[in-house]
Scaffold this active site. Sequence first.
Site, short mmCIF file in Angstrom:
data_model
loop_
_atom_site.label_atom_id
_atom_site.label_comp_id
_atom_site.label_asym_id
_atom_site.label_seq_id
_atom_site.Cartn_x
_atom_site.Cartn_y
_atom_site.Cartn_z
N ASN A 1 -10.35 -2.84 2.40
CA ASN A 1 -10.04 -2.80 0.98
C ASN A 1 -11.31 -2.48 0.19
O ASN A 1 -12.38 -2.33 0.76
CB ASN A 1 -9.47 -4.15 0.50
CG ASN A 1 -8.03 -4.36 0.92
OD1 ASN A 1 -7.28 -3.41 1.11
ND2 ASN A 1 -7.63 -5.61 1.06
N LYS B 1 -20.61 1.76 1.06
CA LYS B 1 -21.00 1.80 -0.35
C LYS B 1 -20.91 3.24 -0.87
O LYS B 1 -21.45 4.16 -0.28
CB LYS B 1 -22.43 1.29 -0.53
CG LYS B 1 -22.66 -0.12 0.01
CD LYS B 1 -22.14 -1.16 -0.95
CE LYS B 1 -22.62 -2.56 -0.55
NZ LYS B 1 -22.20 -3.59 -1.51
N TRP C 1 -20.50 -13.28 3.35
CA TRP C 1 -21.76 -13.72 3.95
C TRP C 1 -22.88 -13.35 2.97
O TRP C 1 -23.02 -12.17 2.62
CB TRP C 1 -22.02 -13.00 5.26
CG TRP C 1 -21.08 -13.33 6.38
CD1 TRP C 1 -20.04 -14.23 6.37
CD2 TRP C 1 -21.10 -12.75 7.69
NE1 TRP C 1 -19.42 -14.24 7.59
CE2 TRP C 1 -20.04 -13.34 8.43
CE3 TRP C 1 -21.88 -11.79 8.31
CZ2 TRP C 1 -19.77 -13.01 9.75
CZ3 TRP C 1 -21.62 -11.45 9.64
CH2 TRP C 1 -20.58 -12.05 10.35
N HIS D 1 0.83 -1.22 0.00
CA HIS D 1 0.00 0.00 0.00
C HIS D 1 0.86 1.26 0.00
O HIS D 1 0.52 2.26 0.64
CB HIS D 1 -0.95 0.01 1.20
CG HIS D 1 -1.94 -1.11 1.20
ND1 HIS D 1 -3.12 -1.08 0.50
CD2 HIS D 1 -1.90 -2.32 1.80
CE1 HIS D 1 -3.79 -2.21 0.68
NE2 HIS D 1 -3.06 -2.99 1.46
#
Length: 527
Positions: A148, A237, A303, A75
Amino acid sequence: MADSRDPASDQMKHWKEQRAAQKADVLTTGAGNPVGDKLNVITAGPRGPLLVQDVVFTDEMAHFDRERIPERVVHAKGAGAFGYFEVTHDITKYSKAKVFEHIGKRTPIAVRFSTVAGESGSADTVRDPRGFAVKFYTEDGNWDLVGNNTPIFFIRDPLLFPSFIHSQKRNPQTHLKHPDMVWDFWSLRPESLHQVSFLFSDRGIPDGHRHMNGYGSHTFKLVNANGEAVYCKFHYKTDQGIKNLSVEDAARLSQEDPDYGLRDLFNAIATGNYPSWTFYIQVMTFSQAETFPFNPFDVTKIWPHKDYPLIPVGKLVLNRNPVNYFAEVEQIAFDPSNMPPGIEASPDKMLQGRLFSYPDTHRHRLGPNYLQIPVNCPYRARVANYQRDGPMCMQDNQGGAPNYYPNSFGAPEHQPSALEHSTRCSAEVQRFNTANDDNVTQVRAFYVNVLNEEQRKRLCENIAGHLKDAQLFIQKKAVKNFREVHNDYGTRIQALLDKYNAEKPKNAIHTFVQSGSHLAAREKANL
């Protein structure tokens, strides 16, 4: 035209305008002594040697010689910004963490976006996972959510991490990127199939940093005020919408503007177009974890949202650019072990490994007192402990307070309310092999159900275009893995490789091994 330049290009112009009413500062040495001449060194005559008494020169050069600190081992290339997290939905039934205390509460944050494998000068538009790390400055200390732009990862055992990163970096002799190394590792570790498939899909090259999602990736534990715990995953999001770059646009930008993502983020914030992300959690009870069809702590899997729906929590907003890149972005240090009461680690092996590795690398890169650097300092909490001294101790070293515990002089006491949630563990201790823990079911669902036909086509083209430069025996191993996911997946990649290999014959001879050795037998089995 110079008059229509963007804010990043006009940074020096704006800096001057902001100081228009001020006189220029007096130039000084690092010790604050005024400098009379910054253009000419002191010499014995106009053509003579330098004098050691020229402290203006030695002060300048000695500092210059030490400007660079160790580059992040991963990174290294990144962009940063600052803003706030605001709670929009109540989740106190799950967590007592003060960051979630009540609807409307705002917590200052710092965010760093990054690529993974490239050096600090590498292009922002390479096909690579993106780091998306968030530092929450809470009243109970810093919370670092070191995520990430993908909900999964390449491996599930931290012992493999150094080898994985070595395979993505440069060849130890040639110092070149090496497809043999990359694909040999991936083909030998099929748990990487899920992340590899995501990486070579359209989302493998995000359009800058503002148009991608973020994920905590790991499974964490939330604990409420009653001591009741659940497992959770974190998602953020993008509110700007997902946008990705085509292979062609990414290649063009890597030449024309390798700092494309850094520039885009800076200019968006500078013009008041503040990027934001909606923050969610997934929740799984302990009893659900016991009956889950696979290991819920396996970071190579997700999940399913239909079983564990996203629960809205809040909003991340970035509204301030760094004042100085080195001070606030290069020196920022994210550590997954920074978790305030109400947020804890799960048995996720990769997370457990990171709890040690991240603070360890920060102590190497920035020094043992890196938490005293302003951008890392938990400034909304009062730090009181028994840690003292060390290089670059920049504060009062906690004055004359006792530096041992226990003591009888009213120094800091531990707080039982901050005790971690108790967890039962298996009594069996050994090195458990998880290499074959169903590496294909979720990848198959991604290939068949998530991607459409055009996306599958581009995925296979992207993989074959990269895999073609590896040796034939490595290509065969990789294609075998893709076929185990879905026959169509492997068949398409093989067909594309056949075309490449017909145009550019491969030399299948590789590292020399003595005939009859165990290595020779193993390589024969791989062919």
